[in-house]
Design a protein around this motif. Structure first.
Motif, mmCIF file in Angstrom:
data_model
loop_
_atom_site.group_PDB
_atom_site.id
_atom_site.type_symbol
_atom_site.label_atom_id
_atom_site.label_comp_id
_atom_site.label_asym_id
_atom_site.label_seq_id
_atom_site.Cartn_x
_atom_site.Cartn_y
_atom_site.Cartn_z
ATOM 1 N N LYS A 118 0.923 -1.074 -0.067
ATOM 2 C CA LYS A 118 0.113 -0.056 -0.091
ATOM 3 C C LYS A 118 1.089 1.517 0.150
ATOM 4 N N ALA A 121 2.166 1.738 -3.448
ATOM 5 C CA ALA A 121 1.260 2.173 -4.427
ATOM 6 C C ALA A 121 0.820 3.612 -3.891
ATOM 7 N N LYS A 122 0.970 4.087 -2.947
ATOM 8 C CA LYS A 122 0.386 5.297 -2.507
ATOM 9 C C LYS A 122 1.815 6.369 -3.197
ATOM 10 N N GLU A 125 1.520 6.485 -6.741
ATOM 11 C CA GLU A 125 0.584 7.499 -7.138
ATOM 12 C C GLU A 125 0.661 8.820 -6.897
ATOM 13 N N ASP A 126 1.402 9.124 -5.819
ATOM 14 C CA ASP A 126 2.062 10.581 -5.712
ATOM 15 C C ASP A 126 2.984 10.857 -6.565
ATOM 16 N N ALA A 128 2.708 9.853 -9.390
ATOM 17 C CA ALA A 128 1.891 9.907 -10.933
ATOM 18 C C ALA A 128 1.273 11.280 -10.894
ATOM 19 N N GLU A 129 0.798 11.816 -9.683
ATOM 20 C CA GLU A 129 0.247 12.986 -9.372
ATOM 21 C C GLU A 129 1.099 14.262 -9.740
ATOM 22 N N ARG A 132 1.578 14.076 -13.624
ATOM 23 C CA ARG A 132 0.365 14.375 -14.636
ATOM 24 C C ARG A 132 0.735 15.841 -15.270
#
Length: 194
Positions: A118, A121-122, A125-126, A128-129, A132
C-alpha cells in the motif's frame, strides 16, 4: 378371640413385594407367627442369632470392603485412562495452539507485506500526481508535433506527386521522341512527324 399382630418391617408394613431373602423380612416373619408365650423361648435362641447376625454383618462388611477395593482399582484404572486421554487432548490442544500461533505469525507477515505494498502504491500514485501536469504538457506537445508531422507529410506528398508528374511527363516526352526517331529511321523517308 383371635389375636392378629400387624407385621412391620423397619417401621413400615410388610408388602407383597418383600422377599424372605432380606434378613430383616425373614426375622420379622419368624417372630410374627410366634405367640407371646413362645417369645421367651425365642429370646434364648436370639443369642445364637445375634452371633449369626454379627457374623453375617462381618461377612457383609468384608464383602463391602472387598467391593470398595475392587471399585477403587476400577476407579484408578479409569483415572489412568482418563489421565492419558487428557494428556492426549492437552497435546492436541498445544499443537492446535502452535498452529494458531504460526497462522497468526503468517497473517502478521502478510499484513506487513500488504502495508508495504500500500505504501509503494501510494508513493507511485504520488509520483503519478506529480508527473500528470508534465504528462499533459507532453501529450499536447506530442499532438502538436504530430500535427506538424502530418502537415509536413502532406506537403512532401504534394511535392513528391508534383515531382512524379514532372518526371512522368519528361519520361513520356522522351519516349515519344525516341519513338519518333525510331519510326523515322525505320521509314527512311526523311519526314518527321511532329
Amino acid at each position: 378371640m383371635t389375636w392378629v399382630p400387624e407385621v412391620m418391617v423397619d417401621d413400615r408394613p410388610l408388602t407383597a413385594g418383600d422377599s424372605t431373602a432380606n434378613l430383616e423380612v425373614g426375622a420379622t416373619l419368624s417372630t410374627a407367627i410366634l405367640l407371646p408365650k413362645n417369645l421367651n423361648c425365642m429370646a434364648e435362641l436370639h443369642k445364637y442369632e445375634n452371633f449369626a447376625l454379627m457374623m453375617q454383618h462381618s461377612v457383609l462388611a468384608i464383602q463391602h470392603a472387598q467391593s470398595y477395593v475392587v471399585k477403587t482399582k476400577m476407579t484408578r484404572k479409569k483415572l489412568a485412562r482418563k489421565t492419558k486421554e487428557a494428556a492426549k487432548l492437552l497435546s492436541s490442544l498445544n499443537n492446535a495452539e502452535a498452529n494458531n500461533r504460526a497462522l497468526l505469525d503468517q497473517a502478521e507477515v502478510a499484513k506487513a507485506a500488504e502495508n508495504l505494498a500500500k505504501e509503494k502504491a501510494k508513493l507511485a500514485e504520488d509520483k503519478a500526481e506529480v508527473t500528470r501536469p508534465g504528462l499533459a504538457a507532453a501529450k499536447a506537445k506530442a499532438a502538436d508535433l504530430e500535427a506538424k508531422l502530418q502537415e509536413a507529410l502532406d506537403s512532401k506528398e504534394a511535392e513528391v506527386n508534383a515531382a512524379d508528374e514532372k518526371t512522368f511527363e519528361k519520361g513520356q516526352a522522351a519516349v515519344r521522341d525516341q519513338y519518333k526517331q525510331q519510326v523515322n529511321l525505320a521509314c527512311n523517308r526523311g519526314y518527321y512527324l511532329g
